[in-house]
Design an enzyme around this catalytic site. Sequence first.
Site, short mmCIF file in Angstrom:
data_model
loop_
_atom_site.label_atom_id
_atom_site.label_comp_id
_atom_site.label_asym_id
_atom_site.label_seq_id
_atom_site.Cartn_x
_atom_site.Cartn_y
_atom_site.Cartn_z
N LYS A 1 29.19 19.07 66.44
CA LYS A 1 30.26 19.27 67.43
C LYS A 1 30.65 20.75 67.36
CE LYS A 1 33.65 17.55 64.05
NZ LYS A 1 34.69 16.54 63.79
N ASP B 1 29.94 22.13 57.22
CA ASP B 1 30.47 20.79 56.93
C ASP B 1 29.35 19.75 56.86
OD1 ASP B 1 31.90 18.52 56.47
OD2 ASP B 1 33.36 18.84 58.06
N THR C 1 31.96 11.49 64.61
CA THR C 1 33.12 11.80 65.44
C THR C 1 32.98 11.01 66.74
OG1 THR C 1 33.29 14.01 64.48
CG2 THR C 1 34.36 13.66 66.62
#
Length: 424
Positions: A240, A256, A273
Amino acid sequence: MTEKMSFIKKLTISAKEGTLFKKSNTVSPVSASKAVSHTGSQSNLNKASLPSASNGAATSPSKPSPNTQTLSATKQTESISQDGSMIIASVTTRGVNPANAPPFKPKQKYNFADLSIDRTLGTGSFGRVHLVRLKTTGKYYAMKVLKKNEVVKMKQVEHTINEKNILEKLDYPFLVFMLGTIQDSHNLYFILEYVQGGEVFSFLRRSGRFQNSVAKFYAVEVILAFEYLHIRDIIYRDLKPENLLIDSKGHVKITDFGFAKHVPDITWTLCGTPDYLAPEIIQSKGYGKAVDWWAFGILLYEMLAGHPPFYDDDHFKLYEKILACKPKFPSHFDPNAKDLVKRILTTDLTKRYGNLKAGVVDIKTHKWFADVEWQKMEDCQVPAPYLPPCKGEGDTSNFDQYQEDHEPYGVVGPDPHKDKFIGF
């Protein structure tokens, strides 16, 4: 149908409670249309959030097609253009053969005497991220701090160990590099490459949407990073804009790796997500590398449109939209980019680009990338479309200010969780 909807409802409740999925900073299409601006504040470094440690039921796992790819070879592929004519594209795909990779060297262990701890760059549920300086070299790094109590409480021990083990093995231009780790009685510490330019998310929100050439530049670097990971059987699972950092020279760095996992075949873990979840994850089917390519399709759409294709404030409706898979394309959308997105955002794994017999080559040889010089891109020889403001190696102007109200680091004392983090 009832069973599928019940499962989606369960996901929705869990996501709202923050126990399964990471939160996203995505905006609605309406908000995005109002956000075309060249001003705005820098967002903070990606905040830590709560990944899932639970597994879904193994209901009719659909095994993806073999994700093979050709190394050091030139491949020609055929695709159909908008007017029905046949287009022939060719690309040299080098990739990185693990057999030819340099021998793995374990990362170093450090202690707090080696570091000068500077300001906070970002905060999150498990801790915070600091700017630090290595005294022996004077170089700046980012120190990610995770509270052991929170990691154990949220059942994230396995995810955290996986993150360390994977980061130890990565060395690639478009992936954040880990220098080493530290632990004390209270916390775990990752010493990571410091990327001064902030998030792609911030740049995208200030721009409203990216021009075709800008989106293509970032897309190519993400593709190359995924190629590097996938050939090592590592699935990233959290692509993302918030997890894409921009370095001082304008290149992407994926950060991450809390959801990353070594998966030679398939896995069933429910995590991600919401806006970027592949249909097979929502349906609790076994899945593989194809979920990363689905997320790449979502990212590509969002960069060009300014918002994700299946946005909805209601997670239940969001998951329904993902399963229906009927994205609407703005009129300004490049036709070739639209064709690529449609070939990736398909619920049929036997048709999804990146998951076919040729693997990533199908994406790299798509007509939208016809003008890309892949080797030059991998070697960072192509000038970036955007250079973030940067006054020096330790510049933190692209990150928000935070109160320095953290507990002392390097504490020596009883450690009730010592046995869970042996060798960290």
